[in-house]
Design a protein around this motif. Structure first.
Motif, PDB file in Angstrom:
ATOM      1  N   GLY A   9       0.890  -1.107  -0.064  1.00  0.00           N
ATOM      2  CA  GLY A   9      -0.151   0.031  -0.003  1.00  0.00           C
ATOM      3  C   GLY A   9       0.910   1.485  -0.111  1.00  0.00           C
ATOM      4  O   GLY A   9       2.136   1.305   0.084  1.00  0.00           O
ATOM      5  N   GLY A  10       0.266   2.533  -0.141  1.00  0.00           N
ATOM      6  CA  GLY A  10       0.870   3.726  -0.129  1.00  0.00           C
ATOM      7  C   GLY A  10       0.177   4.706  -0.710  1.00  0.00           C
ATOM      8  O   GLY A  10      -1.041   4.464  -1.106  1.00  0.00           O
ATOM      9  N   LEU A  11       0.882   5.990  -1.310  1.00  0.00           N
ATOM     10  CA  LEU A  11       0.192   7.239  -1.602  1.00  0.00           C
ATOM     11  C   LEU A  11       0.505   7.146  -3.349  1.00  0.00           C
ATOM     12  O   LEU A  11       1.811   6.979  -3.527  1.00  0.00           O
ATOM     13  N   VAL A  12      -0.486   7.205  -4.054  1.00  0.00           N
ATOM     14  CA  VAL A  12      -0.331   7.214  -5.504  1.00  0.00           C
ATOM     15  C   VAL A  12      -1.176   8.186  -6.055  1.00  0.00           C
ATOM     16  O   VAL A  12      -2.260   8.415  -5.551  1.00  0.00           O
ATOM     17  N   GLN A  13      -0.979   8.799  -7.227  1.00  0.00           N
ATOM     18  CA  GLN A  13      -1.716   9.622  -7.788  1.00  0.00           C
ATOM     19  C   GLN A  13      -2.896   9.160  -8.651  1.00  0.00           C
ATOM     20  O   GLN A  13      -2.784   7.825  -9.103  1.00  0.00           O
ATOM     21  N   THR A  14      -3.783   9.877  -8.859  1.00  0.00           N
ATOM     22  CA  THR A  14      -5.032   9.272  -9.801  1.00  0.00           C
ATOM     23  C   THR A  14      -4.337   8.826 -11.021  1.00  0.00           C
ATOM     24  O   THR A  14      -3.332   9.411 -11.785  1.00  0.00           O
ATOM     25  N   GLY A  15      -4.887   7.786 -11.344  1.00  0.00           N
ATOM     26  CA  GLY A  15      -4.224   7.039 -12.516  1.00  0.00           C
ATOM     27  C   GLY A  15      -3.017   6.169 -12.507  1.00  0.00           C
ATOM     28  O   GLY A  15      -2.949   5.368 -13.541  1.00  0.00           O
ATOM     29  N   GLY A  16      -2.609   6.099 -11.316  1.00  0.00           N
ATOM     30  CA  GLY A  16      -1.402   5.321 -11.088  1.00  0.00           C
ATOM     31  C   GLY A  16      -2.010   3.773 -10.636  1.00  0.00           C
ATOM     32  O   GLY A  16      -3.001   3.441 -10.749  1.00  0.00           O
ATOM     33  N   SER A  17      -0.998   3.128 -10.288  1.00  0.00           N
ATOM     34  CA  SER A  17      -1.082   1.832 -10.077  1.00  0.00           C
ATOM     35  C   SER A  17      -0.011   1.245  -9.079  1.00  0.00           C
ATOM     36  O   SER A  17       0.730   1.923  -8.548  1.00  0.00           O
ATOM     37  N   LEU A  18      -0.738   0.349  -8.175  1.00  0.00           N
ATOM     38  CA  LEU A  18      -0.182  -0.343  -7.122  1.00  0.00           C
ATOM     39  C   LEU A  18      -0.404  -1.928  -7.081  1.00  0.00           C
ATOM     40  O   LEU A  18      -1.346  -2.391  -7.585  1.00  0.00           O
ATOM     41  N   ARG A  19       0.448  -2.611  -6.727  1.00  0.00           N
ATOM     42  CA  ARG A  19       0.380  -4.090  -6.573  1.00  0.00           C
ATOM     43  C   ARG A  19       0.350  -4.484  -4.979  1.00  0.00           C
ATOM     44  O   ARG A  19       1.449  -4.265  -4.190  1.00  0.00           O
ATOM     45  N   LEU A  20      -0.661  -4.900  -4.390  1.00  0.00           N
ATOM     46  CA  LEU A  20      -0.663  -5.417  -2.980  1.00  0.00           C
ATOM     47  C   LEU A  20      -0.259  -6.732  -2.956  1.00  0.00           C
ATOM     48  O   LEU A  20      -0.639  -7.515  -3.954  1.00  0.00           O
ATOM     49  N   ALA A  75       3.416 -21.279  -4.658  1.00  0.00           N
ATOM     50  CA  ALA A  75       4.826 -21.775  -4.388  1.00  0.00           C
ATOM     51  C   ALA A  75       5.290 -20.624  -3.431  1.00  0.00           C
ATOM     52  O   ALA A  75       6.249 -21.062  -2.548  1.00  0.00           O
ATOM     53  N   LYS A  76       5.121 -19.288  -3.810  1.00  0.00           N
ATOM     54  CA  LYS A  76       5.177 -18.339  -2.801  1.00  0.00           C
ATOM     55  C   LYS A  76       4.487 -17.953  -1.573  1.00  0.00           C
ATOM     56  O   LYS A  76       4.655 -17.051  -0.834  1.00  0.00           O
ATOM     57  N   LYS A  77       3.277 -18.647  -1.515  1.00  0.00           N
ATOM     58  CA  LYS A  77       2.248 -18.487  -0.577  1.00  0.00           C
ATOM     59  C   LYS A  77       1.727 -17.159  -0.448  1.00  0.00           C
ATOM     60  O   LYS A  77       1.685 -16.640   0.544  1.00  0.00           O
ATOM     61  N   THR A  78       1.573 -16.538  -1.475  1.00  0.00           N
ATOM     62  CA  THR A  78       1.103 -15.030  -1.720  1.00  0.00           C
ATOM     63  C   THR A  78      -0.010 -14.826  -2.802  1.00  0.00           C
ATOM     64  O   THR A  78      -0.043 -15.474  -3.732  1.00  0.00           O
ATOM     65  N   VAL A  79      -0.807 -13.964  -2.264  1.00  0.00           N
ATOM     66  CA  VAL A  79      -1.905 -13.553  -3.185  1.00  0.00           C
ATOM     67  C   VAL A  79      -1.475 -12.049  -3.553  1.00  0.00           C
ATOM     68  O   VAL A  79      -1.313 -11.338  -2.728  1.00  0.00           O
ATOM     69  N   TYR A  80      -2.033 -11.693  -4.633  1.00  0.00           N
ATOM     70  CA  TYR A  80      -1.728 -10.289  -5.297  1.00  0.00           C
ATOM     71  C   TYR A  80      -3.059  -9.600  -5.524  1.00  0.00           C
ATOM     72  O   TYR A  80      -4.069 -10.462  -5.826  1.00  0.00           O
ATOM     73  N   LEU A  81      -2.942  -8.279  -5.327  1.00  0.00           N
ATOM     74  CA  LEU A  81      -4.010  -7.546  -6.066  1.00  0.00           C
ATOM     75  C   LEU A  81      -3.507  -6.345  -6.949  1.00  0.00           C
ATOM     76  O   LEU A  81      -2.927  -5.661  -6.316  1.00  0.00           O
ATOM     77  N   GLN A  82      -3.448  -6.444  -8.127  1.00  0.00           N
ATOM     78  CA  GLN A  82      -2.718  -5.601  -9.053  1.00  0.00           C
ATOM     79  C   GLN A  82      -3.917  -4.449  -9.372  1.00  0.00           C
ATOM     80  O   GLN A  82      -4.990  -4.937  -9.645  1.00  0.00           O
ATOM     81  N   MET A  83      -3.521  -3.176  -9.062  1.00  0.00           N
ATOM     82  CA  MET A  83      -4.700  -2.204  -8.974  1.00  0.00           C
ATOM     83  C   MET A  83      -3.984  -1.207 -10.064  1.00  0.00           C
ATOM     84  O   MET A  83      -3.257  -0.541  -9.884  1.00  0.00           O
TER      85      MET A  83
END
Length: 119
Positions: A9-20, A75-83
Motif C-alpha cells: 500500500g501507499g500514496l499514489v496519484q490518480t491514474g497510477g498503479s499499485l500491487r498489493l 509456491a510463494k504462498k502469496t496472493v496479489y491484487l494488481q490495481m
C-alpha cells in the motif's frame, strides 16, 4: 491457523498503479480461497475480489472490473491484487482474508494496508 500480512500500500496519484501482496503462513496455502476487501473511512467493509483454490477469480464490485486483478502464487504462498487506473474513491484500507469457503473466504484476516489515491 493462518497468518496473513499485507504489503504494497501507499500514496499514489490518480491514474497510477499499485500491487498489493498478501503473504500467508501456517495452514495449507493451496487449499484456501482468498479475498481482498476494503474499507473506506465512514463506510462498511466491502469485497473487492476473490480467488479460489483452483485460481478461479471473482470480482464482486463493478467498480473494480477491468482495473483490478487478483492472482495467487502457491509456491510463494502469496496472493496479489494488481490495481490500475486508480481513482480517489479507491482510497481505503485494503485487507486480505482467507478461508475454505470460496464464496466467503473470511475465516482469517490480515491487519490491512492503507491505499491513498490523490487527485
Amino acid at each position: 491457523q493462518v497468518q496473513l500480512v499485507e504489503s504494497g500500500g501507499g500514496l499514489v496519484q490518480t491514474g497510477g498503479s499499485l500491487r498489493l501482496s498478501c503473504a500467508a503462513s501456517g495452514g495449507t496455502f493451496s487449499s484456501y480461497a482468498f479475498g481482498w476487501f476494503r474499507q473506506a473511512p465512514g463506510k462498511e467493509r466491502e469485497s473487492v475480489a476473490r480467488i479460489a483454490w483452483d485460481g478461479r477469480d471473482t470480482y464482486d464490485a463493478d467498480f473494480v472490473k477491468g482495473r483490478f486483478t487478483i492472482s495467487r502464487d502457491n509456491a510463494k504462498k502469496t496472493v496479489y491484487l494488481q490495481m490500475n487506473s486508480l481513482k480517489p474513491e479507491d482510497t481505503a484500507v485494503y485487507y486480505c482474508a482467507a478461508g475454505y469457503n470460496r464464496y466467503k473466504p473470511t475465516t482469517y484476516w490480515g491487519p490491512g494496508t492503507q491505499v491513498t489515491v490523490s487527485s
